[in-house]
Design an enzyme around this catalytic site. Structure first.
Site, PDB file in Angstrom:
ATOM      1  N   ASP A  43       1.994 -52.738   0.254  1.00  0.00           N
ATOM      2  CA  ASP A  43       3.161 -53.362   0.878  1.00  0.00           C
ATOM      3  C   ASP A  43       4.226 -53.773  -0.132  1.00  0.00           C
ATOM      4  O   ASP A  43       5.020 -54.682   0.112  1.00  0.00           O
ATOM      5  CB  ASP A  43       2.741 -54.584   1.712  1.00  0.00           C
ATOM      6  CG  ASP A  43       3.795 -54.951   2.760  1.00  0.00           C
ATOM      7  OD1 ASP A  43       4.472 -54.026   3.231  1.00  0.00           O
ATOM      8  OD2 ASP A  43       3.936 -56.137   3.075  1.00  0.00           O
ATOM      9  N   LYS A  46       6.784 -48.926  -1.315  1.00  0.00           N
ATOM     10  CA  LYS A  46       6.872 -47.576  -1.876  1.00  0.00           C
ATOM     11  C   LYS A  46       7.417 -46.579  -0.851  1.00  0.00           C
ATOM     12  O   LYS A  46       8.315 -45.789  -1.139  1.00  0.00           O
ATOM     13  CB  LYS A  46       5.484 -47.137  -2.362  1.00  0.00           C
ATOM     14  CG  LYS A  46       4.928 -48.024  -3.473  1.00  0.00           C
ATOM     15  CD  LYS A  46       3.536 -47.619  -3.885  1.00  0.00           C
ATOM     16  CE  LYS A  46       2.518 -47.831  -2.791  1.00  0.00           C
ATOM     17  NZ  LYS A  46       2.388 -49.246  -2.395  1.00  0.00           N
ATOM     18  N   GLY A 122      -1.280 -47.946  -2.047  1.00  0.00           N
ATOM     19  CA  GLY A 122      -1.332 -49.187  -2.799  1.00  0.00           C
ATOM     20  C   GLY A 122      -2.625 -49.948  -2.606  1.00  0.00           C
ATOM     21  O   GLY A 122      -3.027 -50.734  -3.453  1.00  0.00           O
ATOM     22  N   HIS A 123      -3.310 -49.703  -1.479  1.00  0.00           N
ATOM     23  CA  HIS A 123      -4.540 -50.426  -1.184  1.00  0.00           C
ATOM     24  C   HIS A 123      -5.624 -50.034  -2.188  1.00  0.00           C
ATOM     25  O   HIS A 123      -5.783 -48.864  -2.522  1.00  0.00           O
ATOM     26  CB  HIS A 123      -4.994 -50.112   0.241  1.00  0.00           C
ATOM     27  CG  HIS A 123      -5.961 -51.110   0.795  1.00  0.00           C
ATOM     28  ND1 HIS A 123      -7.282 -51.121   0.416  1.00  0.00           N
ATOM     29  CD2 HIS A 123      -5.810 -52.123   1.688  1.00  0.00           C
ATOM     30  CE1 HIS A 123      -7.903 -52.098   1.069  1.00  0.00           C
ATOM     31  NE2 HIS A 123      -7.033 -52.721   1.838  1.00  0.00           N
ATOM     32  N   ASN A 174      11.224 -54.679  -6.425  1.00  0.00           N
ATOM     33  CA  ASN A 174      11.720 -54.405  -5.081  1.00  0.00           C
ATOM     34  C   ASN A 174      11.839 -55.700  -4.254  1.00  0.00           C
ATOM     35  O   ASN A 174      11.323 -56.748  -4.636  1.00  0.00           O
ATOM     36  CB  ASN A 174      10.777 -53.414  -4.394  1.00  0.00           C
ATOM     37  CG  ASN A 174      11.372 -52.809  -3.148  1.00  0.00           C
ATOM     38  OD1 ASN A 174      12.588 -52.754  -2.989  1.00  0.00           O
ATOM     39  ND2 ASN A 174      10.526 -52.358  -2.244  1.00  0.00           N
ATOM     40  N   ASP A 177      16.304 -58.688  -2.075  1.00  0.00           N
ATOM     41  CA  ASP A 177      17.037 -59.380  -1.017  1.00  0.00           C
ATOM     42  C   ASP A 177      16.256 -60.564  -0.469  1.00  0.00           C
ATOM     43  O   ASP A 177      16.834 -61.503   0.073  1.00  0.00           O
ATOM     44  CB  ASP A 177      17.382 -58.401   0.113  1.00  0.00           C
ATOM     45  CG  ASP A 177      16.166 -57.663   0.634  1.00  0.00           C
ATOM     46  OD1 ASP A 177      15.403 -57.105  -0.193  1.00  0.00           O
ATOM     47  OD2 ASP A 177      15.963 -57.632   1.863  1.00  0.00           O
ATOM     48  N   SER A 484     -45.645 -40.693  -0.725  1.00  0.00           N
ATOM     49  CA  SER A 484     -46.910 -41.104  -1.322  1.00  0.00           C
ATOM     50  C   SER A 484     -47.984 -41.131  -0.234  1.00  0.00           C
ATOM     51  O   SER A 484     -47.770 -41.666   0.854  1.00  0.00           O
ATOM     52  CB  SER A 484     -46.767 -42.500  -1.946  1.00  0.00           C
ATOM     53  OG  SER A 484     -47.995 -42.937  -2.485  1.00  0.00           O
ATOM     54  N   LYS A 488     -50.024 -34.439  -1.315  1.00  0.00           N
ATOM     55  CA  LYS A 488     -49.476 -33.488  -2.291  1.00  0.00           C
ATOM     56  C   LYS A 488     -50.489 -33.133  -3.361  1.00  0.00           C
ATOM     57  O   LYS A 488     -50.744 -31.952  -3.624  1.00  0.00           O
ATOM     58  CB  LYS A 488     -48.228 -34.080  -2.976  1.00  0.00           C
ATOM     59  CG  LYS A 488     -47.070 -34.395  -2.051  1.00  0.00           C
ATOM     60  CD  LYS A 488     -45.881 -34.925  -2.820  1.00  0.00           C
ATOM     61  CE  LYS A 488     -46.194 -36.158  -3.627  1.00  0.00           C
ATOM     62  NZ  LYS A 488     -46.621 -37.304  -2.801  1.00  0.00           N
ATOM     63  N   SER A 556     -40.563 -36.953  -5.742  1.00  0.00           N
ATOM     64  CA  SER A 556     -39.205 -36.416  -5.946  1.00  0.00           C
ATOM     65  C   SER A 556     -38.336 -36.680  -4.720  1.00  0.00           C
ATOM     66  O   SER A 556     -38.002 -35.760  -3.979  1.00  0.00           O
ATOM     67  CB  SER A 556     -39.248 -34.927  -6.292  1.00  0.00           C
ATOM     68  OG  SER A 556     -40.059 -34.188  -5.418  1.00  0.00           O
TER      69      SER A 556
END
EC number: 2.7.7.4
Length: 646
Positions: A43, A46, A122-123, A174, A177, A484, A488, A556
């Protein structure tokens, strides 16, 4: 007035009109181009500034202007004022929230120059988009809300712009004003910014007070800031500066010749050329060149374009180069001047800007894209991260969203590079997640590590094929993965026994066993699990080089690491065996009592409880242990293995 006093209107002939058009096009064609970005905190105005530039340069069509006026009234702008931000904020979410999310590129032109401007977010959440916009810019307009002063995001964007190599900085204060065009407010902001800018190496910048909404000092000097005309101030409008700022368009041309190969152009058997965008220098037919990383040399025979052959090509041009010799060259290679080529290495120090919501996992493999080169890379824990407020170097174990850190990284094969400060194309890279294909980081290479130059691959006389032939078998990796307690190790052991009885030469790497020696220094954090699998993968690769059938039994848990090991092997040698056992069944077995400890909180980072398991998507073999006994599963795996590799 008498009729005789009236002048006859002068009408141009079609020929004169055509001449005017040709003259305009000729002038427009030879205007220089300036690429710049607008950045700063959210804000800060830009989008409004860019909208004002488009409006004042008369780059808005009548129907666009009518739609803009209607939209301005709809979103609440009072009177005849126009909300110029609506010209740029194209996404519905941006219009609703009043912020810029994506990078919006806009083109406009004045009498003196053409412009491409990127309105960057800008965020803080969208800092990654700002890096994208800055990567090709020659100038950055850093906007600051006169009411708020220098903010953290202002500092972050300034640091990134400087880091990426932008040396022309405009500090646009900027919304003057809204502070009654106060000279004191302007001077304080400039002083604060100058102190910060010097701390990060920005020695010079141009400061000016503006109002994007009211148009003050955009295209004409404003009567609201008479003090700005004093000698100690810049005293020019933003457009004046953009039109006249010197951009060194020849800096890349003055560098040594480099062209990353994007495409091998082979339309027929009589033509073979290498197409790409020249990243530096100039080249002519007859020039000696070197193709990297192979180091093969040749000379330029032709420079081919759609408009015909060229006598010379320079940085910024896309061309096809034909070489005098038939040498191996493909996409990802770099054609460079023979006497001064870029470097080739596989270990580096780099600055990394992390762009993903998920933090960096040190040791995990990512795709690294540098120019036209694509390799696998692992990033180590950062040496330090940068605090953009204080420029302190802070210790860190990882990088999270928007963090900027200095890290060491290693690629799986040597790449052609130059430091980012010398060549953006060969020094800037992105990191891509290997599973989601999302870009997670951008980085800049500093230098290669000395150890990458001291270690060379030693050629061996006995090949992996000869070793395998001696054993009368083809090497392979049977990679067992699962929770586990899934079974395997039991099934892997049965498979090895069956292969042993069939006179096959094997070796079984078990997850628990390697942690007693090779990996005894590793724990069970996510980073340690990744390193555990990387080491096992390297050992398995060496064993396949010896011609063995390697059987591994590891949880894995992460797909990325299993795919990393797959990429280490020859095509077809990696066979993923998913031992598919539901968590409830694995817990019931719990022969080691590990699940009970994990449930009670005595065992941290346990897969399936407080650490994730990512199931294989397309394993070569899937075993459902609720439907199949271990002996039956072993027979199935052996039969499929021998059917595939023998």
């Amino acid at each position: 007035m008498a009729d005789t006093d009236m002048q006859e209107p002068v009408y141009k002939t079609d020929a004169l009109i055509a001449q005017d058009i040709d003259a305009y096009l000729e002038t427009h064609q030879h205007k220089t181009m300036l690429r710049f970005i607008t950045c700063g905190s959210v804000d800060d105005g830009k989008s409004t500034l860019i909208g004002r530039l488009l409006y004042d340069s008369k780059m808005i069509f009548e129907d666009q202007l009518a739609a803009l006026e209607a939209d301005s009234k709809r979103v609440g702008t009072q009177g005849q004022d126009i909300d110029f931000a609506l010209l740029v904020d194209g996404l519905a979410a941006e219009r609703e929230q009043g912020i810029t999310i994506d990078v919006a590129y806009r083109f406009f032109s004045t009498e003196k120059r053409k412009f491409i401007v990127a309105d960057t977010p800008g965020h803080e959440q969208y800092t990654r988009n700002m890096v994208t916009g800055a990567s090709t810019a020659d100038l950055a307009v850093i906007l600051i809300d006169a009411r708020k002063g220098v903010l953290t995001q202002t500092k972050r964007h300034s640091y990134l712009a400087h880091l990426i190599g932008i040396r022309n900085i405009v500090l646009a204060v900027n919304k003057m004003d809204l502070v009654d065009y106060s000279q004191a407010a302007f001077d304080k902001i400039v002083a604060d910014y100058r102190e910060f800018a010097h701390s990060i190496g920005i020695e010079n910048f141009v400061a000016m007070p503006i109002s994007g909404f009211r148009g003050d000092n955009i295209t004409a000097l404003s009567d609201n800031t008479p003090w700005y005309r004093a000698p100690e101030y810049f005293g020019r409008t933003l457009v004046d500066h953009l039109e006249t700022v010197e951009v060194d368009a020849t800096r890349d041309i003055a560098k040594p010749f480099r062209m990353p190969v994007q495409w091998v152009n082979r339309p027929n058997l009589d033509f073979r050329g290498f197409s790409g965008l020249i990243a530096g220098g100039r080249v002519k037919p007859g020039d000696p060149v070197r193709v990297l990383p192979s180091g093969r040399t040749s000379t330029i025979r032709r420079i081919v374009t759609m408009d015909g052959d060229l006598e010379e090509a320079v940085a910024g041009q896309s061309v096809t180069l034909c070489l005098a010799d038939e040498i191996d060259c493909s996409r990802g290679n770099v054609i460079a001047v023979s006497g001064n080529p870029p470097q080739v290495a596989d270990q580096f120090e780099a600055t990394v800007v992390w762009m993903a919501d998920d933090e960096l996992i040190p040791g995990r493999a990512y795709w690294l894209k540098l120019g036209t080169q694509m390799v696998q890379a692992t990033v180590q824990a950062p040496k330090y991260v940068v605090n953009v407020n204080t420029m302190e170097h802070l210790a860190a174990k990882t990088l999270d969203l928007n963090a900027i850190g200095v890290c060491e990284l290693t690629t799986d094969k040597p790449i052609v590079f130059e430091p980012y400060t010398d060549n953006r194309t060969l020094g800037g890279f992105i990191l891509i997640d290997r599973i989601s294909n999302a870009t997670v980081a951008a980085g800049m290479l500093h230098f290669s590590l000395r150890r990458s130059q001291n270690v060379h691959w030693q050629a061996l006389d006995i090949s992996r094929k000869e070793r395998a032939d001696l054993k009368n078998q083809k090497p392979a990796v049977l990679w067992f993965t699962g929770l586990s307690g899934s079974g395997k190790s039991t099934i892997a052991n049965l498979v090895e026994k069956r292969l042993y009885r069939m006179n096959r030469q094997t070796f079984l790497l078990d997850g628990d066993n390697v942690r007693h020696g090779l990996n005894k220094d590793l724990g069970f954090t996510e980073a340690d699990r990744i390193e555990n699998i990387r080491r096992v993968g390297e050992v398995a690769r060496l064993m396949t080089d010896a011609g063995l059938i390697v059987i591994t039994a590891f949880i894995s848990p992460f797909r990325a690491e299993r795919e990393l090991v797959r990429s280490m092997m020859e095509e077809g040698e990696f066979i993923e065996v998913f031992i598919d056992t539901p968590l409830s069944v694995a817990e019931e077995r719990d022969v080691k009592g590990l699940y009970a400890k994990a449930r009670s909180g005595d065992l941290k980072n346990f897969t399936g409880i407080d650490s994730p398991y990512e199931m294989p998507v397309n394993p070569e073999i899937r075993i459902d242990t609720t439907q199949m006994a271990p002996e039956e599963a072993a027979d199935l795996i052996v039969n499929m293995l021998l059917g595939d590799i023998m």
